[in-house]
Design an enzyme around this catalytic site. Structure first.
Site, PDB file in Angstrom:
ATOM      1  N   SER A 163       0.823  -1.202   0.000  1.00 53.96           N
ATOM      2  CA  SER A 163       0.000   0.000   0.000  1.00 53.96           C
ATOM      3  C   SER A 163       0.866   1.265   0.000  1.00 53.96           C
ATOM      4  CB  SER A 163      -0.922  -0.055   1.227  1.00 53.96           C
ATOM      5  OG  SER A 163      -1.946   0.866   1.106  1.00 53.96           O
TER       6      SER A 163
ATOM      7  N   ASP B  23     -10.001  -4.595  -5.441  1.00 54.08           N
ATOM      8  CA  ASP B  23      -9.424  -3.808  -4.348  1.00 54.08           C
ATOM      9  C   ASP B  23     -10.046  -2.408  -4.361  1.00 54.08           C
ATOM     10  OD1 ASP B  23      -7.926  -2.358  -2.568  1.00 54.08           O
ATOM     11  OD2 ASP B  23      -5.973  -3.016  -3.320  1.00 54.08           O
TER      12      ASP B  23
ATOM     13  N   HIS C 212      -7.678  -5.407   0.097  1.00 56.95           N
ATOM     14  CA  HIS C 212      -6.485  -4.595  -0.097  1.00 56.95           C
ATOM     15  C   HIS C 212      -5.241  -5.295   0.455  1.00 56.95           C
ATOM     16  CE1 HIS C 212      -4.293  -0.966  -0.788  1.00 56.95           C
ATOM     17  NE2 HIS C 212      -4.068  -0.724   0.484  1.00 56.95           N
TER      18      HIS C 212
END
Lengths: 271, 388
Positions: free
Chosen positions: A94, A216, A244
């Site tokens: 991320s 996602d 995610h």
């Protein structure tokens, strides 16, 4: 300052090559526990907490310094310098995928491979770019965070100030794995979701793997395509999973994709 | 087994046996749903369907739990709850907002647990939700109040800094002014003396006028001295160390300076309850000197003065009291002006109106406060609360 303590660095595994795993927003290095152990047999595995997260030194979180992702990238380079590491494999989830991009541009000698897990260079929509979110959505996220910190925000504040004179409460809060100090979390959320690293992508020269989740909400498929197109020497692998966090929802597929990408270096080193 | 468990169940109303698990699930006073690890809804109860305005067919196998939240909640779920469920198997008391089919919202509190299969693979997420409409309003009120309080605190701090600065400026001004006035007044007094010795006056009123002039000069000098003290004492005290002061000898010394010829029975001292006080010596000197000299000065002419100085403990705080049987003040009328600079209540008695102002400032500086009782024609008592 003890850099390794500051970032709560832990080193395990054995091998001439090193893999550095860096967690994303809202969690800490424990997020890697279904994936990182799989590499310990052949790699030195370095786990760390970003400053402000997990068991890092919360007092080191100076909002002015950490108002951009570059400060976290500098922290990672400091850790690598302290451990005297070069040619490491960087695995970032991320927001830390972008932190890795910044670190690799600043000092390419430290990295041999870059693995971006569910990355996004910009969450907000822009002209000709679909990041997935409007500014109002991010405000709503901050509001949701506020709603969830109500009640214990005052209880956590002493932790960041450095006097834990209410140990019972602190302990209770620590029981939750992914706890973060609300003030820091709020600040980090803003820095994360308002950052724009699109211009940095073409500067990456290190071979890069983009791990894209099929469904996602945070990093849509189109964003993975954009990254692949912008990073010169990159591969895009789609993981058939939702959410995610493929390293939690699909750890085997994640490990397999990373192994396949690292295959050439592994075989070179075994020659 | 405890004794209570062995007792037979009391006879139940038969209607209670009608309670069945299916109906309880469907119409429980909370929302239930179950989803696959990725959030896909597989089962949902009627209560929750009623909240949302969807039919079961519209949701089951079609939508994910996260898609029922507002976008902020959905992001939070993906980043926080989804990882937590896998890492620790449950989340509790997460505050989200559901989006109904018609677009309106419903605040809920969510608990969820992750069920794993026999291979320890994530199998199912069980979710319970509570409607917290009123609680959310109250929480938001609290958040707003907290923000407001924080803003007010900042404002107050700013104003406080400003006032402290202004106060320091005023003190500086008073000090400079009194210093600059002193010299010309002294010159005037000297000139007047010189003038008296060389000039002859034919008017019989002249002597009286010169006397009044002299008196006025003395009064100005006293005022200036008082002003200098008002500024200088607290300044000195900022540096002065506190020490344990033995009250009995200390007070006796002050009394000697006030009445060189001892008059019997005027002062009565009782420090048995609290024999010593921790305070800056010079501050206590000024405080007691001013209070005791006032007590003598404002004695009632119709009776001999009786002044009692004593200490006691009130809620562990030492209280120093000075009680007189003097003229007294109309406390109801004058309370707010009692400690004001230059404020005087007995114009028939000579004075400049600085003593009580100084006493109040010194006590406040020592972290204490003053309470006053008084009755016209009976007397006045000052209670000084001096936390140690």
């Amino acid at each position: 300052m003890d850099v390794l303590k500051r970032n709560n660095v832990s080193v395990s595994g054995a091998g001439s090559q090193t893999m550095v795993f860096v967690h994303g927003f809202g969690c800490n290095q424990r997020m890697w526990r279904l994936v990182a152990p799989a590499f310990e047999a052949r790699y030195r595995v370095v786990l760390l907490d970003l400053v402000g997260a997990g068991q890092s030194d919360l007092t080191a979180y100076d909002p002015a310094r950490y108002s951009s992702l570059a400060a976290h990238a500098e922290d990672i380079l400091e850790v690598l310098r302290t451990l005297n590491l070069s040619d490491a494999v960087f695995v970032g989830h991320s927001v830390s995928a972008m932190i890795g991009v910044l670190a690799v541009i600043k000092d390419p000698t430290r990295f041999s491979r870059l693995i971006l897990v569910a990355p996004s260079p910009r969450y907000l929509n822009d002209e000709g770019y679909n990041g997935g979110f409007e500014a109002a959505d991010i405000e709503e996220l901050l509001e949701t965070m506020d709603n969830n910190y109500l009640g214990w925000s005052a209880a956590v504040t002493p932790m960041i100030m450095g006097h834990a004179d209410r140990p019972a409460l602190t302990e209770e809060l620590n029981n939750s794995f992914c706890n973060t100090d609300p003030t820091i979390a709020r600040h980090f959320a803003r820095v994360t979701f308002l950052s724009d690293n699109r211009a940095d992508l073409p500067l990456v020269r290190t071979p890069t793997l983009i791990l894209q989740c099929a469904h996602d909400a945070l990093a849509p498929v189109a964003v993975g395509g954009f990254l692949h197109q912008q990073i010169p020497n990159s591969q895009l692998v789609m993981l058939d999973t939702s959410g995610h966090c493929p390293h939690l929802s699909a750890p085997e597929a994640t490990i397999k994709a990373i192994e396949a990408f690292l295959e050439p270096i592994s075989s070179v080193s075994s020659l | 087994m405890s004794e209570a468990d062995e007792k037979p169940l009391p006879e139940l109303d038969l209607r209670l046996t009608e309670e069945n698990p299916d109906d309880l699930y469907e119409h429980a006073p909370c929302g239930y749903c179950s989803c696959l690890p990725d959030g896909t809804l597989v089962k949902i109860n009627q209560t929750m369907l009623d909240w949302l305005g969807y039919t079961r067919q519209e949701l089951v196998a079609r939508l994910c739990l996260q898609q029922l939240f507002t976008i902020g909640g959905r992001l939070h779920y993906e980043m926080h709850c989804a990882p937590l469920l896998i890492l620790q198997g449950q989340v509790r008391e997460i505050s989200y907002t559901l989006r109904r089919k018609d677009g309106s919202t419903l605040p809920v509190l969510m608990n969820a647990v992750l069920r794993r299969d026999t291979d320890d693979k994530p199998l199912l997420i069980r979710v319970t939700m509570f409607d917290i409409t009123d609680r959310r309003k109250y929480e938001q009120e609290l958040l707003r109040a907290k923000d407001e309080a924080e803003k007010q605190r900042e404002l107050l701090q700013h104003q406080n800094e400003q006032l402290t600065r202004i106060n320091a400026d005023l003190d500086g001004f008073v000090y400079t002014a009194s210093h600059d006035l002193k010299q010309p007044i002294h010159n005037m007094a000297g000139l007047l003396n010189e003038f008296k010795s060389i000039a002859t006056f034919h008017d019989p009123e002249a002597d009286k006028m010169i006397g009044m002039f002299d008196q006025a000069l003395q009064q100005i000098l006293q005022t200036i001295e008082g002003l200098t003290e008002v500024v200088q004492r607290p300044r000195e005290l900022e540096q002065a160390a506190t020490e344990a002061v033995d009250l009995l000898p200390f007070t006796e010394e002050i009394i000697r300076s006030l009445q060189p010829r001892e008059v019997k029975d005027v002062f009565k001292l009782d420090f048995a309850a609290v024999p010593t006080l921790r305070i800056a010596r010079t501050a206590l000197q000024s405080i007691l000197y001013n209070l005791l000299s006032n007590a003598l000065k404002y004695a009632d002419p119709s009776r001999p003065p009786r002044i009692r100085v004593s200490t006691r403990l009130e809620n562990d705080v030492p209280v120093l009291s000075v009680q007189d049987n003097g003229r007294g003040i109309n406390i109801e009328r004058h309370r707010s002006q009692l400690f004001q600079l230059f404020r005087r209540f007995h114009p028939e008695v000579e004075g400049v109106g600085i003593g009580l102002y100084l006493v109040n400032r010194l006590v406040a500086q020592a972290g204490g406060q003053i309470e006053v009782e008084s009755e016209v024609g009976k007397g006045t008592t000052f209670h000084l609360y001096l936390p140690q």
